[in-house]
Design a protein around this motif. Structure first.
Motif, PDB file in Angstrom:
ATOM      1  N   GLN A 132      17.123  36.557  69.351  1.00  0.00           N
ATOM      2  CA  GLN A 132      17.550  35.885  68.119  1.00  0.00           C
ATOM      3  C   GLN A 132      18.713  36.634  67.465  1.00  0.00           C
ATOM      4  OE1 GLN A 132      13.568  35.838  66.343  1.00  0.00           O
ATOM      5  NE2 GLN A 132      13.702  33.608  66.211  1.00  0.00           N
ATOM      6  N   TRP A 133      18.650  37.941  67.472  1.00  0.00           N
ATOM      7  CA  TRP A 133      19.748  38.724  66.898  1.00  0.00           C
ATOM      8  C   TRP A 133      21.047  38.467  67.669  1.00  0.00           C
ATOM      9  CZ3 TRP A 133      20.224  40.365  62.324  1.00  0.00           C
ATOM     10  CH2 TRP A 133      19.158  40.877  61.594  1.00  0.00           C
ATOM     11  N   ASP A 134      20.955  38.398  68.985  1.00  0.00           N
ATOM     12  CA  ASP A 134      22.162  38.131  69.781  1.00  0.00           C
ATOM     13  C   ASP A 134      22.748  36.774  69.426  1.00  0.00           C
ATOM     14  OD1 ASP A 134      22.139  40.531  71.089  1.00  0.00           O
ATOM     15  OD2 ASP A 134      21.014  39.797  72.833  1.00  0.00           O
ATOM     16  N   ARG A 135      21.886  35.779  69.250  1.00  0.00           N
ATOM     17  CA  ARG A 135      22.388  34.449  68.879  1.00  0.00           C
ATOM     18  C   ARG A 135      23.023  34.479  67.486  1.00  0.00           C
ATOM     19  NH1 ARG A 135      17.422  32.392  71.100  1.00  0.00           N
ATOM     20  NH2 ARG A 135      16.646  31.913  69.010  1.00  0.00           N
ATOM     21  N   PHE A 136      22.393  35.206  66.559  1.00  0.00           N
ATOM     22  CA  PHE A 136      22.943  35.285  65.205  1.00  0.00           C
ATOM     23  C   PHE A 136      24.295  35.996  65.206  1.00  0.00           C
ATOM     24  CE2 PHE A 136      23.602  37.924  61.432  1.00  0.00           C
ATOM     25  CZ  PHE A 136      23.676  36.942  60.444  1.00  0.00           C
ATOM     26  N   LEU A 137      24.385  37.115  65.924  1.00  0.00           N
ATOM     27  CA  LEU A 137      25.636  37.869  65.948  1.00  0.00           C
ATOM     28  C   LEU A 137      26.749  37.058  66.604  1.00  0.00           C
ATOM     29  CD1 LEU A 137      24.130  41.324  66.967  1.00  0.00           C
ATOM     30  CD2 LEU A 137      25.078  40.723  64.741  1.00  0.00           C
ATOM     31  N   GLY A 138      26.439  36.360  67.681  1.00  0.00           N
ATOM     32  CA  GLY A 138      27.443  35.530  68.335  1.00  0.00           C
ATOM     33  C   GLY A 138      27.940  34.430  67.416  1.00  0.00           C
ATOM     34  N   MET A 139      27.017  33.863  66.619  1.00  0.00           N
ATOM     35  CA  MET A 139      27.414  32.823  65.672  1.00  0.00           C
ATOM     36  C   MET A 139      28.266  33.410  64.555  1.00  0.00           C
ATOM     37  SD  MET A 139      26.669  31.834  62.326  1.00  0.00           S
ATOM     38  CE  MET A 139      25.135  32.733  62.108  1.00  0.00           C
ATOM     39  N   ALA A 140      27.878  34.581  64.013  1.00  0.00           N
ATOM     40  CA  ALA A 140      28.553  35.149  62.848  1.00  0.00           C
ATOM     41  C   ALA A 140      30.004  35.520  63.142  1.00  0.00           C
ATOM     42  CB  ALA A 140      27.792  36.366  62.333  1.00  0.00           C
ATOM     43  N   VAL A 141      30.267  36.077  64.307  1.00  0.00           N
ATOM     44  CA  VAL A 141      31.637  36.503  64.607  1.00  0.00           C
ATOM     45  C   VAL A 141      32.556  35.320  64.835  1.00  0.00           C
ATOM     46  CG1 VAL A 141      30.913  38.710  65.540  1.00  0.00           C
ATOM     47  CG2 VAL A 141      31.154  36.750  67.078  1.00  0.00           C
ATOM     48  N   GLU A 142      31.992  34.117  65.012  1.00  0.00           N
ATOM     49  CA  GLU A 142      32.829  32.933  65.151  1.00  0.00           C
ATOM     50  C   GLU A 142      33.499  32.564  63.832  1.00  0.00           C
ATOM     51  OE1 GLU A 142      33.535  30.944  67.774  1.00  0.00           O
ATOM     52  OE2 GLU A 142      32.557  32.380  69.102  1.00  0.00           O
ATOM     53  N   ARG A 143      32.945  33.053  62.720  1.00  0.00           N
ATOM     54  CA  ARG A 143      33.482  32.703  61.404  1.00  0.00           C
ATOM     55  C   ARG A 143      33.770  33.991  60.636  1.00  0.00           C
ATOM     56  NH1 ARG A 143      32.589  27.482  59.285  1.00  0.00           N
ATOM     57  NH2 ARG A 143      31.481  26.080  60.691  1.00  0.00           N
ATOM     58  N   ALA A 144      35.039  34.257  60.397  1.00  0.00           N
ATOM     59  CA  ALA A 144      35.397  35.470  59.653  1.00  0.00           C
ATOM     60  C   ALA A 144      34.831  35.439  58.248  1.00  0.00           C
ATOM     61  CB  ALA A 144      36.928  35.605  59.592  1.00  0.00           C
ATOM     62  N   GLY A 145      34.682  34.240  57.677  1.00  0.00           N
ATOM     63  CA  GLY A 145      34.169  34.139  56.314  1.00  0.00           C
ATOM     64  C   GLY A 145      32.747  34.634  56.180  1.00  0.00           C
ATOM     65  N   HIS A 146      31.927  34.464  57.240  1.00  0.00           N
ATOM     66  CA  HIS A 146      30.551  34.947  57.181  1.00  0.00           C
ATOM     67  C   HIS A 146      30.518  36.460  57.017  1.00  0.00           C
ATOM     68  CE1 HIS A 146      29.118  31.053  57.823  1.00  0.00           C
ATOM     69  NE2 HIS A 146      28.951  31.038  59.139  1.00  0.00           N
ATOM     70  N   VAL A 147      31.277  37.152  57.815  1.00  0.00           N
ATOM     71  CA  VAL A 147      31.290  38.616  57.759  1.00  0.00           C
ATOM     72  C   VAL A 147      31.875  39.085  56.429  1.00  0.00           C
ATOM     73  CG1 VAL A 147      32.106  40.718  58.869  1.00  0.00           C
ATOM     74  CG2 VAL A 147      31.504  38.715  60.266  1.00  0.00           C
ATOM     75  N   ALA A 148      32.937  38.453  55.979  1.00  0.00           N
ATOM     76  CA  ALA A 148      33.553  38.847  54.709  1.00  0.00           C
ATOM     77  C   ALA A 148      32.582  38.667  53.557  1.00  0.00           C
ATOM     78  CB  ALA A 148      34.820  38.026  54.467  1.00  0.00           C
ATOM     79  N   ALA A 149      31.816  37.588  53.568  1.00  0.00           N
ATOM     80  CA  ALA A 149      30.855  37.349  52.493  1.00  0.00           C
ATOM     81  C   ALA A 149      29.763  38.412  52.501  1.00  0.00           C
ATOM     82  CB  ALA A 149      30.254  35.954  52.634  1.00  0.00           C
ATOM     83  N   LEU A 150      29.275  38.760  53.679  1.00  0.00           N
ATOM     84  CA  LEU A 150      28.239  39.790  53.761  1.00  0.00           C
ATOM     85  C   LEU A 150      28.746  41.121  53.211  1.00  0.00           C
ATOM     86  CD1 LEU A 150      26.623  39.033  57.244  1.00  0.00           C
ATOM     87  CD2 LEU A 150      25.601  38.702  54.984  1.00  0.00           C
ATOM     88  N   LEU A 151      29.980  41.453  53.521  1.00  0.00           N
ATOM     89  CA  LEU A 151      30.536  42.704  53.019  1.00  0.00           C
ATOM     90  C   LEU A 151      30.662  42.686  51.500  1.00  0.00           C
ATOM     91  CD1 LEU A 151      33.297  43.386  55.695  1.00  0.00           C
ATOM     92  CD2 LEU A 151      31.076  44.529  55.448  1.00  0.00           C
ATOM     93  N   ASP A 152      30.743  41.489  50.902  1.00  0.00           N
ATOM     94  CA  ASP A 152      30.778  41.349  49.446  1.00  0.00           C
ATOM     95  C   ASP A 152      29.390  41.178  48.850  1.00  0.00           C
ATOM     96  OD1 ASP A 152      33.496  41.603  49.255  1.00  0.00           O
ATOM     97  OD2 ASP A 152      33.892  39.450  49.355  1.00  0.00           O
ATOM     98  N   ARG A 153      28.379  41.442  49.666  1.00  0.00           N
ATOM     99  CA  ARG A 153      26.987  41.329  49.226  1.00  0.00           C
ATOM    100  C   ARG A 153      26.650  39.898  48.812  1.00  0.00           C
ATOM    101  NH1 ARG A 153      27.246  45.769  51.192  1.00  0.00           N
ATOM    102  NH2 ARG A 153      26.043  47.602  50.617  1.00  0.00           N
ATOM    103  N   GLU A 154      27.132  38.927  49.556  1.00  0.00           N
ATOM    104  CA  GLU A 154      26.832  37.524  49.316  1.00  0.00           C
ATOM    105  C   GLU A 154      26.336  36.892  50.608  1.00  0.00           C
ATOM    106  OE1 GLU A 154      30.211  35.555  47.758  1.00  0.00           O
ATOM    107  OE2 GLU A 154      30.282  36.737  45.909  1.00  0.00           O
ATOM    108  N   MET A 155      25.607  35.800  50.448  1.00  0.00           N
ATOM    109  CA  MET A 155      25.083  35.088  51.604  1.00  0.00           C
ATOM    110  C   MET A 155      25.497  33.619  51.474  1.00  0.00           C
ATOM    111  SD  MET A 155      21.212  34.873  53.126  1.00  0.00           S
ATOM    112  CE  MET A 155      21.082  36.654  53.187  1.00  0.00           C
ATOM    113  N   PRO A 156      26.609  33.219  52.086  1.00  0.00           N
ATOM    114  CA  PRO A 156      27.068  31.841  51.949  1.00  0.00           C
ATOM    115  C   PRO A 156      26.081  30.860  52.577  1.00  0.00           C
ATOM    116  CG  PRO A 156      28.324  32.989  53.636  1.00  0.00           C
ATOM    117  CD  PRO A 156      27.483  34.024  52.963  1.00  0.00           C
ATOM    118  N   PRO A 157      25.948  29.673  51.996  1.00  0.00           N
ATOM    119  CA  PRO A 157      24.987  28.704  52.541  1.00  0.00           C
ATOM    120  C   PRO A 157      25.257  28.360  54.000  1.00  0.00           C
ATOM    121  CG  PRO A 157      25.789  28.007  50.384  1.00  0.00           C
ATOM    122  CD  PRO A 157      26.601  29.189  50.780  1.00  0.00           C
ATOM    123  N   HIS A 158      26.521  28.298  54.409  1.00  0.00           N
ATOM    124  CA  HIS A 158      26.826  27.924  55.784  1.00  0.00           C
ATOM    125  C   HIS A 158      26.363  28.987  56.773  1.00  0.00           C
ATOM    126  CE1 HIS A 158      29.779  24.340  55.769  1.00  0.00           C
ATOM    127  NE2 HIS A 158      28.926  24.239  54.774  1.00  0.00           N
TER     128      HIS A 158
END
Length: 449
Positions: free
Chosen positions: A116-142
């Motif tokens: 599951q972690w591998d699937r999540f990580l593969g999905m997250a790196v597809e969207r730069a916005g996901h990683v940027a939001a996490l670094l800002d201590r936010e969890m975007p709905p998408h």
């Protein structure tokens, strides 16, 4: 740094990240974070972010006893939850009953598998916005929606928060409920708490994201930014309003417009500088009004017309050339503008309307006005009662160059005659006798000046 970060007791490296022992998850050394107990916080909501509320929904939608939830909220508000330990699959704290009896409360949440972690990580790196939001201590709905599409449930669902407490309860008791409410506060501040519960600490997760991104070199060439659909979806998640700014001691000073070269055609630097200064003064005035107690209950005044705004600007004592332009632009002429400025200084747009408007008083307002005039001199000698000649909303004293004007709000405005023109003689008053006294005092002062 949040107040929670300051209370943590886990080991961190020089970058402030957790010193995770095993990047694959599990309860390895350094994957536990401890948050100090919070002081009582009565009347405060437990979750402000959407993911914090989702956490509480998982609790409140599962617990069978509403009274235990209520008891848990009360204990959390009273500061009865001790230091909270967060580690993969489990949160723990000592919670004190109102009689000071201490109980160890645990809440369990299933860790994600390596797959599951591998699937999540593969999905997250597809969207730069996901990683940027996490670094800002936010969890975007998408991020959560995309994770679900990849078969990974980040947020707990109904029944996913499993309670354990030494009080012997088999369902959520007040102690485990209090712990969950306290964790909602932690999640508001830092969504990495949830990832740690699911099996990955902050540093391990970020390292894994970098590692996955490195296996997709074509992704590094993509432009930076946030996906438009994601930004739109997050548009309704707004932080709370910031505190009101303090009132500056004085209006700001606009920059100098002096230049070595001539100004462009049609541009008057002195007029432009004056306009900037008056705008700054008006902004400070509006802020002062907004900061007054009860301002939110006051009616919203309409924006001034261009003619009224010309008077407001003229009240700022502009240079002669600017004043002449305002006099011409307002259609009042120099003397008329000077009288209008006197009215503006007595009461803004309301006073200016009394100066300019002559209106017919309806029967109800006329009856109230006559009653006020009768009451104002009811206890005086008959010889002290003024005799008025009335026209529309204007009461002129017979034999004296003074006048009362009734405003549409029922207040009385004093006027006196000066060089054949009626001019304002003071501010408004609810009592016509007070307004007339102001007019007479102004008239006397003008004669002796």
């Amino acid at each position: 740094m949040s107040r929670y970060d300051a209370a943590e007791t886990d080991d961190r490296d020089a970058d402030g990240h957790e010193a995770d022992g095993d990047a694959a998850g599990g309860e390895a050394a350094g994957t536990e974070r401890t948050f100090a107990a919070l002081p009582p916080a009565r009347g405060r909501g437990f979750a402000q972010t959407w993911w914090g509320r989702a956490w509480l929904t998982a609790l409140e939608g599962t617990a069978l006893d509403a009274q235990q939830l209520k008891a848990g909220r009360g204990l959390a508000r009273a500061g009865a939850v001790g230091a909270v330990s967060v580690r993969p699959g489990r949160i723990t704290a000592v919670v004190q009953d109102r009689d000071r009896t201490a109980h160890r409360a645990d809440v369990l949440l299933q860790e994600l598998s390596d797959e599951q972690w591998d699937r999540f990580l593969g999905m997250a790196v597809e969207r730069a916005g996901h990683v940027a939001a996490l670094l800002d201590r936010e969890m975007p709905p998408h991020l959560v929606e995309d994770a679900e599409s990849a078969g990974v449930e980040l947020l707990p669902g109904l029944g996913d928060l499993e309670p354990e407490c030494d009080c012997g309860a088999w369902d959520h008791c007040g102690h485990t409920a209090a712990l969950c409410y306290q964790v909602a506060l932690l999640l508001d501040q830092d969504p990495f708490v949830l990832f740690l519960l699911r099996g990955r600490g902050e540093r391990a997760l970020l390292d894994a994201l970098r590692s996955h991104a490195g296996t997709h070199p074509e992704k590094r060439s993509r432009p930076e930014g946030v996906d438009a659909a994601e930004a739109f979806a997050a548009g309704g998640i707004r932080p709370g309003l910031p505190a009101a700014p303090p009132l500056p001691a004085a209006p700001g000073v606009p920059p100098s417009l002096d230049t070595d070269g001539p100004p462009p055609a049609g541009i008057d630097p002195s007029a432009l500088g004056f306009l900037a200064a008056r705008t700054s003064a008006q902004a400070r005035h509006l802020l002062a009004e907004a900061l007054r107690d009860g301002h939110e209950r006051q009616p919203v005044e309409p924006d001034p017309t261009a003619a009224q705004d010309a008077v407001r600007l003229a009240a700022g004592d502009p240079a002669r050339a600017v004043a002449d332009r305002l006099a011409a632009g307002s259609g009042r002429g120099r003397e008329g503008l000077a009288v209008a400025v006197r009215a503006w200084r007595q009461g803004g747009t309301a006073a200016l309307a009394v100066l300019d408007e002559e209106w017919t008083v309806d029967a109800e307002a006329l009856a109230r006005a006559r009653a006020a005039l009768e009451s104002a001199w009811a206890e005086g000698d008959e010889g002290e009662r003024p005799v008025f000649r009335t026209r529309a909303n204007r009461w002129t004293v017979v034999g004296a160059p003074v006048q009362l004007r009734l405003g549409r709000d029922g207040r009385w405005w004093p006027y006196r005659k000066e060089r054949g023109r009626w001019v304002p003689a003071g501010g408004a008053a609810q009592d016509p006798a007070t307004a007339l006294a102001s007019a007479r005092a102004e008239l006397h002062a003008g004669r002796t000046a």
